[in-house]
Design a protein around this motif. Structure first.
Motif, mmCIF file in Angstrom:
data_model
loop_
_atom_site.group_PDB
_atom_site.id
_atom_site.type_symbol
_atom_site.label_atom_id
_atom_site.label_comp_id
_atom_site.label_asym_id
_atom_site.label_seq_id
_atom_site.Cartn_x
_atom_site.Cartn_y
_atom_site.Cartn_z
ATOM 1 N N GLY A 182 0.811 -1.207 0.000
ATOM 2 C CA GLY A 182 0.000 0.000 0.000
ATOM 3 C C GLY A 182 0.848 1.262 0.000
ATOM 4 N N GLY A 183 1.957 1.241 0.719
ATOM 5 C CA GLY A 183 2.836 2.393 0.747
ATOM 6 C C GLY A 183 3.470 2.661 -0.602
ATOM 7 N N THR A 184 3.917 1.588 -1.271
ATOM 8 C CA THR A 184 4.530 1.752 -2.592
ATOM 9 C C THR A 184 3.487 2.162 -3.620
ATOM 10 O OG1 THR A 184 6.177 0.086 -1.998
ATOM 11 C CG2 THR A 184 5.979 0.643 -4.327
ATOM 12 N N ASP A 185 2.280 1.586 -3.533
ATOM 13 C CA ASP A 185 1.191 2.016 -4.426
ATOM 14 C C ASP A 185 0.956 3.524 -4.300
ATOM 15 O OD1 ASP A 185 0.753 -0.579 -5.292
ATOM 16 O OD2 ASP A 185 -1.025 -0.904 -4.058
ATOM 17 N N ASP A 186 0.894 4.005 -3.062
ATOM 18 C CA ASP A 186 0.631 5.422 -2.831
ATOM 19 C C ASP A 186 1.774 6.288 -3.369
ATOM 20 O OD1 ASP A 186 -1.734 4.741 -1.605
ATOM 21 O OD2 ASP A 186 -0.979 4.997 0.442
ATOM 22 N N LEU A 187 3.022 5.840 -3.157
ATOM 23 C CA LEU A 187 4.165 6.618 -3.625
ATOM 24 C C LEU A 187 4.164 6.722 -5.148
ATOM 25 C CD1 LEU A 187 6.840 8.071 -3.000
ATOM 26 C CD2 LEU A 187 7.980 5.845 -3.165
ATOM 27 N N VAL A 188 3.926 5.586 -5.812
ATOM 28 C CA VAL A 188 3.889 5.592 -7.276
ATOM 29 C C VAL A 188 2.754 6.483 -7.770
ATOM 30 C CG1 VAL A 188 3.420 4.166 -9.309
ATOM 31 C CG2 VAL A 188 5.013 3.352 -7.546
ATOM 32 N N ALA A 189 1.593 6.389 -7.140
ATOM 33 C CA ALA A 189 0.457 7.220 -7.553
ATOM 34 C C ALA A 189 0.773 8.710 -7.402
ATOM 35 C CB ALA A 189 -0.776 6.855 -6.738
ATOM 36 N N ARG A 190 1.438 9.053 -6.321
ATOM 37 C CA ARG A 190 1.800 10.457 -6.084
ATOM 38 C C ARG A 190 2.749 10.957 -7.169
ATOM 39 N NH1 ARG A 190 2.156 13.698 -1.313
ATOM 40 N NH2 ARG A 190 1.402 11.908 -0.116
ATOM 41 N N TYR A 191 3.778 10.143 -7.469
ATOM 42 C CA TYR A 191 4.732 10.526 -8.503
ATOM 43 C C TYR A 191 4.055 10.631 -9.879
ATOM 44 C CZ TYR A 191 8.832 9.705 -5.453
ATOM 45 O OH TYR A 191 9.789 9.758 -4.476
ATOM 46 N N CYS A 192 3.208 9.659 -10.186
ATOM 47 C CA CYS A 192 2.549 9.640 -11.489
ATOM 48 C C CYS A 192 1.641 10.854 -11.674
ATOM 49 C CB CYS A 192 1.746 8.356 -11.664
ATOM 50 S SG CYS A 192 2.762 6.873 -11.842
ATOM 51 N N ALA A 193 0.969 11.259 -10.607
ATOM 52 C CA ALA A 193 0.080 12.422 -10.691
ATOM 53 C C ALA A 193 0.851 13.697 -11.000
ATOM 54 C CB ALA A 193 -0.687 12.582 -9.384
ATOM 55 N N ASP A 194 2.173 13.669 -10.733
ATOM 56 C CA ASP A 194 2.997 14.860 -10.982
ATOM 57 C C ASP A 194 3.879 14.683 -12.215
ATOM 58 O OD1 ASP A 194 3.819 17.463 -10.335
ATOM 59 O OD2 ASP A 194 5.582 16.734 -9.262
ATOM 60 N N GLY A 195 3.510 13.720 -13.088
ATOM 61 C CA GLY A 195 4.169 13.623 -14.375
ATOM 62 C C GLY A 195 5.384 12.728 -14.457
#
Length: 465
Positions: A366-379
């Protein structure tokens, strides 16, 4: 020189047997118990007076060294250690050591792999620079801590990089004060280790040298920090990719998910690491620890990973604390330090390859999912691989470390040896039953095994590349 390629069933058995031996050695490195010993003293790690005025990445001292595969077998390659100026987590001048290697022969233009190893400790004997040069099998049985680091198993990845003709840098991300998990610092030391390698003339690297970074678990923590701070801290580096495995984004979740598991000993190790950074954290934590908990955290502060994990396998966190874990993790002082170690405040701009086990008991998915999602949302540009390897007695964390290596190596090779970006913009997320079935393994694993076998028998790695 390469091992002759055998075809058919016999060839496949040879190659897979070699990999099995490597896997067993790697797993063995986290299953045995070691013995304590006094902290080593080495003047090489002491920066000279006035080093603070040097630029980050400036070389303060160097020495030739011989590195060893699996503690025992000298690696047939040119190797040095560099003491260099870097920056600590508070932005102050600091120093660290990196071990750099190139194939035998004259220096020629070549790409650079920065390999961050999972040393997971706060003792010098557990750091890559010490373990790779001073550790030996005999010493393991006579109180030598370094034999019980997980670093020796990762030397197989160094061999694979050298066999491809690359330069390889193995930093001590904790620096000369032997830190672990320290925010920003692990990124700065990694990036300045790359700068130092570029500045070291015997390596023959150039300002535009293509550089990739790779790390799993504790090494993934350092690599992810480097990826995050690189656009701000070292924008001049030609970073073509960061391969990040199981980056343990949420330490609080790791304590919960590792509870009662083989790897639960990593919990007191993490607490000891944060305590070394923050006296306030250490004092508040002490109020929650039972006598057994104080013993566990104190022991984690003076031993290497395998010793710590083996000593506490399958224990319950409730043995170490006097309050519910949720209450402890909600304490503002403790929560503040745990949250400070999460990444995501800045977005990497180089391509990322991220792999994490869905059932990983150390690096909560869940932590890695959230980190990837955060990065992806910023391009960000990310290839994210979620490995659904089932849970096991030793946990999914160690199994994915083995099965995902070849796929990560294949991605790193494309990044370092290609002329353009390793992948396009945007993010792709894929969940697979196991990375052992990754098509990249079909070519990468036999080549990986050849490199390891060549290193074990003393062949010159990558001398013809």
């Amino acid at each position: 020189m390469r091992f002759p390629r055998r075809t058919g069933r016999v060839g496949r058995r040879i190659r897979w047997s070699a990999l099995l031996v490597s896997a067993l050695i790697a797993v063995g490195s986290i299953t045995a118990a070691g013995h304590g010993a006094a902290e080593v003293v080495d003047d090489f790690y002491t920066p000279p007076a006035g080093f603070e005025s040097s630029a980050p990445g400036a070389i303060l001292a160097s020495r030739p060294v011989t590195t060893k595969m699996l503690l025992q077998f000298p690696v047939n390659a040119q190797a040095w250690q560099l003491l260099y100026r870097t920056t600590d987590g508070e932005g102050r001048p600091y120093a660290a050591v990196t071990t750099v290697l190139i194939p035998r022969g004259p220096a020629v233009p070549r790409p650079l792999l920065s390999l961050q190893m999972a040393y997971d400790a706060v003792q010098r004997e557990c750091m890559p620079s010490h373990t790779l040069t001073h550790g030996d099998l005999a010493g393991m049985l006579n109180g030598q801590k370094s034999g019980w680091s997980t670093v020796p198993a990762e030397m197989t990845r160094v061999a694979a990089g050298l066999a491809k003709g690359w330069a390889v840098a193995v930093p001590d991300p904790g620096g000369v004060d032997d830190r672990f998990l320290t925010p920003n610092l692990m990124g700065y030391t990694t990036l300045d280790g790359i700068r130092a390698a570029r500045n070291f003339a015997p390596l023959g690297l150039a300002a535009d040298t293509r550089v990739a970074a790779w790390g799993y678990s504790g090494g993934g923590v350092a690599t992810s920090w480097a990826a995050q701070v690189q656009p701000r801290y070292a924008p001049e580096l030609n970073m073509v990719g960061f391969a990040i495995g199981a980056p343990v984004q949420d330490l609080g979740a790791a304590i919960r998910t590792a509870d009662g598991r083989y790897t639960v000993g990593l919990a007191p190790l993490g607490l000891a690491s944060i305590s070394k950074d923050s006296p306030e954290f250490a004092a508040r934590l002490d109020s929650y620890l039972t006598p057994a908990g104080r013993t566990a955290v104190a022991g984690a502060g003076v031993e290497c990973t395998a010793t710590i994990v083996s000593a506490h396998r399958f224990k319950r966190v409730s043995e170490w604390v006097n309050a519910p874990i949720e209450e402890i993790l909600a304490d503002p002082v403790l929560a503040g330090e745990v949250d400070a170690r999460k990444r995501g405040a800045e977005t990497p701009r180089a391509p990322l390859y991220v792999v994490n086990g869905v059932n990983d008991e150390v690096s909560w998915i869940g932590g890695t999912d959230d980190l990837v999602a955060r990065y992806c949302a910023d391009g960000a540009s990310i290839t994210y691989l979620r490995d659904a390897t089932p849970d096991s007695v030793i946990g999914a964390h160690g199994m994915v470390a083995l099965t995902a290596s070849s796929g990560a190596m294949a991605w790193v090779a494309r990044a370092l040896e290609g002329e353009g970006p390793v992948q396009g913009p945007g993010c792709t997320t894929t969940t697979v039953a196991t990375t052992a079935n990754d098509p990249a393994n079909a070519t990468a694993m036999p080549e990986f095994a050849n490199a390891v076998l060549a290193a074990l028998v003393g062949q010159a790695l990558g001398a013809q590349r």
